[in-house]
Design an enzyme around this catalytic site. Structure first.
Site, PDB file in Angstrom:
ATOM      1  N   ARG A  49       0.863  -1.184   0.000  1.00  0.00           N
ATOM      2  CA  ARG A  49       0.000   0.000   0.000  1.00  0.00           C
ATOM      3  C   ARG A  49       0.901   1.236   0.000  1.00  0.00           C
ATOM      4  O   ARG A  49       2.114   1.147   0.097  1.00  0.00           O
ATOM      5  CB  ARG A  49      -1.000  -0.003   1.166  1.00  0.00           C
ATOM      6  CG  ARG A  49      -0.632  -0.679   2.429  1.00  0.00           C
ATOM      7  CD  ARG A  49       0.448  -0.004   3.231  1.00  0.00           C
ATOM      8  NE  ARG A  49       0.214   1.418   3.407  1.00  0.00           N
ATOM      9  CZ  ARG A  49       1.147   2.307   3.640  1.00  0.00           C
ATOM     10  NH1 ARG A  49       2.416   1.948   3.708  1.00  0.00           N
ATOM     11  NH2 ARG A  49       0.871   3.577   3.797  1.00  0.00           N
ATOM     12  N   GLN A 199      -1.813   2.369  10.060  1.00  0.00           N
ATOM     13  CA  GLN A 199      -0.547   2.442   9.309  1.00  0.00           C
ATOM     14  C   GLN A 199       0.504   3.259  10.072  1.00  0.00           C
ATOM     15  O   GLN A 199       1.700   3.020   9.941  1.00  0.00           O
ATOM     16  CB  GLN A 199      -0.767   3.078   7.928  1.00  0.00           C
ATOM     17  CG  GLN A 199      -1.536   2.218   6.953  1.00  0.00           C
ATOM     18  CD  GLN A 199      -3.026   2.479   6.982  1.00  0.00           C
ATOM     19  OE1 GLN A 199      -3.576   2.866   8.010  1.00  0.00           O
ATOM     20  NE2 GLN A 199      -3.706   2.262   5.870  1.00  0.00           N
ATOM     21  N   ASP A 240      -2.122  10.627  -1.976  1.00  0.00           N
ATOM     22  CA  ASP A 240      -2.560   9.579  -2.908  1.00  0.00           C
ATOM     23  C   ASP A 240      -2.921  10.133  -4.272  1.00  0.00           C
ATOM     24  O   ASP A 240      -2.843   9.437  -5.279  1.00  0.00           O
ATOM     25  CB  ASP A 240      -3.742   8.807  -2.322  1.00  0.00           C
ATOM     26  CG  ASP A 240      -3.247   7.912  -1.210  1.00  0.00           C
ATOM     27  OD1 ASP A 240      -3.119   8.401  -0.076  1.00  0.00           O
ATOM     28  OD2 ASP A 240      -2.923   6.749  -1.485  1.00  0.00           O
TER      29      ASP A 240
HETATM   30  O1  MRU Z   1      -4.568   3.045   2.399  1.00  0.00           O
HETATM   31  P1  MRU Z   1      -3.083   3.279   2.241  1.00  0.00           P
HETATM   32  O2  MRU Z   1      -2.284   2.710   3.361  1.00  0.00           O
HETATM   33  O3  MRU Z   1      -2.588   2.841   0.889  1.00  0.00           O
HETATM   34  O4  MRU Z   1      -2.939   4.854   2.299  1.00  0.00           O
HETATM   35  C1  MRU Z   1      -1.644   5.399   2.161  1.00  0.00           C
HETATM   36  C2  MRU Z   1      -1.607   6.865   2.312  1.00  0.00           C
HETATM   37  O5  MRU Z   1      -2.608   7.517   2.474  1.00  0.00           O
HETATM   38  C3  MRU Z   1      -0.268   7.506   2.167  1.00  0.00           C
HETATM   39  O6  MRU Z   1      -0.176   8.639   2.969  1.00  0.00           O
HETATM   40  C4  MRU Z   1      -0.050   7.923   0.701  1.00  0.00           C
HETATM   41  O7  MRU Z   1      -0.304   6.845  -0.154  1.00  0.00           O
HETATM   42  C5  MRU Z   1       1.297   8.439   0.461  1.00  0.00           C
HETATM   43  S1  MRU Z   1       2.504   7.167   0.410  1.00  0.00           S
HETATM   44  C6  MRU Z   1       4.010   7.835   0.066  1.00  0.00           C
END
Ligand code: MRU
Length: 359
Positions: A49, A199, A240
């Site tokens: 992720r 996370q 994202d």
């Molecule tokens: O749901 P996730 O864990 O994929 O979300 C990740 C995030 O929101 C991060 O902050 C984003 O992808 C930036 S990663 C360098």
């Protein structure tokens, strides 16, 4: 980390190896991913992720999906590429790096459409490996450009995980911190735990701790208190998807942090490569927001914490208005106080081909 977030093993046919992030920090396990379906599942379930890492995973997923295709002709192979790409695009909707990487893979396939099928397969693998290599380099550059925003003796708050685990290496927001740490700056990081999938607690606290960065874990609802107590001078988060006007989609809770930062006069920065910008999307209202299973909230990690049958709303991302963002730290430098004009001028200078392709 002793292993990379994601790598490719062998040639064609080969397989991808990735750290299963759903098991961290309790267990460190590297998974072998051998089919496009396995990669789709790994992305969907967050084994891998973070926007840039999802992009690399999708590129390798495409190679996995076509490496054994017995296409009767180069043209038939093109159809197979398109088919697997369309399938991988359904894994998650918000991180634009997934679509960016698959667009790039499809362009490479189309550019070599006349070559024999086995040569096309090899060149798709080369493209995926190049996406990984470039991501590592860009993350390093983000760290170089961003490190000066962290001042000696200050406090930095981050949300979710925008670290090495979320990219091919180094991270985006955490690359800024790693580089400042390497340069000898003393600072303290507050990591939001990041409900519902933790996370921040599971990945960011783990990564920063292993790198020797001073990290303190807080629950998401404590961010306001640490700012009010004067313990935080800077927020750095990842993204994202960033709209053409600078609105930022990032992990749910980022918007709340940005409002708190404004209230407490704390500088709010976003760190992301240009591959995370979506210039086709005018503002944050047009960014698709993933909604995830209600069990993530009612039964986190297998333990029921809410009454059966309760209604649940579980958006995985939120939008932070560009007006709340002091700057976006990219591999080419910082876009200060982002807006449509500044972002366009930045792309014209550093990546004009992306402007030409706006639909
Ligand atoms: O749901 P996730 O864990 O994929 O979300 C990740 C995030 O929101 C991060 O902050 C984003 O992808 C930036 S990663 C360098």
């Amino acid at each position: 980390m002793s292993a990379h977030t994601i790598t490719w093993s062998g040639s064609i046919p080969g397989w991808a190896e990735l750290i299963d992030q759903t098991l961290l920090p309790g267990e460190f396990k590297v998974l072998s991913i051998r089919t496009a379906e396995e990669m789709w599942e790994a992305i969907k379930t967050l084994r891998i992720r973070g926007a840039p890492a999802i992009g690399v995973a999708a590129a390798f997923g495409l190679v996995l999906g076509v490496q054994k295709a017995e296409a009767a002709s180069p043209q038939a192979f093109q159809v197979a590429v398109k088919h697997v790409s369309e399938y991988l695009r359904t894994a998650r909707p918000t991180a634009v790096n997934l679509f960016w990487a698959l667009d790039r893979m499809e362009r490479r396939a189309a550019a070599e459409a006349d070559r024999p099928v086995e040569e096309q397969k090899a060149s798709l693998l080369a493209e995926a490996q190049e996406i990984l290599r470039e991501d590592t380099e860009k993350c390093r550059q983000i760290g170089e450009h961003g490190a000066p925003i962290i001042s000696e003796g200050s406090g930095v708050l981050t949300h979710c995980n925008a670290g090495a685990l979320a990219t091919s290496a180094h991270g985006t927001a955490l690359s800024v911190m790693y580089t400042a740490h390497e340069r000898g700056t003393n600072f303290r990081v507050f990591a939001d735990e990041t409900r519902p999938l933790l996370q921040g607690a599971r990945l960011t606290a783990w990564e920063l701790g292993r790198a020797g960065v001073d990290v303190t874990l807080i629950c998401d609802n404590m961010a306001g208190v640490v700012m009010r107590e004067g313990k935080v001078q800077t927020v750095v988060v990842g993204a994202d998807r960033i709209a053409a006007n600078g609105d930022v989609a990032n992990k749910i809770g980022t918007y709340t942090v940005s409002i708190l930062a404004r209230e407490h006069d704390v500088a709010f920065y976003v760190a992301a490569p240009l591959s995370t910008f979506d210039l086709d999307v005018p503002d944050g209202a047009h960014i698709p927001i993933e909604e995830r299973a209600e069990e993530e909230i009612t039964e986190p990690y297998g333990t029921r914490t809410a009454p059966r049958g309760v209604k649940v709303y579980n958006p995985a991302f939120d939008i932070t208005s560009r007006a709340l963002v002091r700057g976006i730290i990219t591999e080419y430098g910082i876009v200060e106080h982002p807006d449509t004009e500044r972002i366009e001028a930045f792309f014209r200078q550093h990546c004009p081909e992306r402007l030409a392709s706006i639909s």
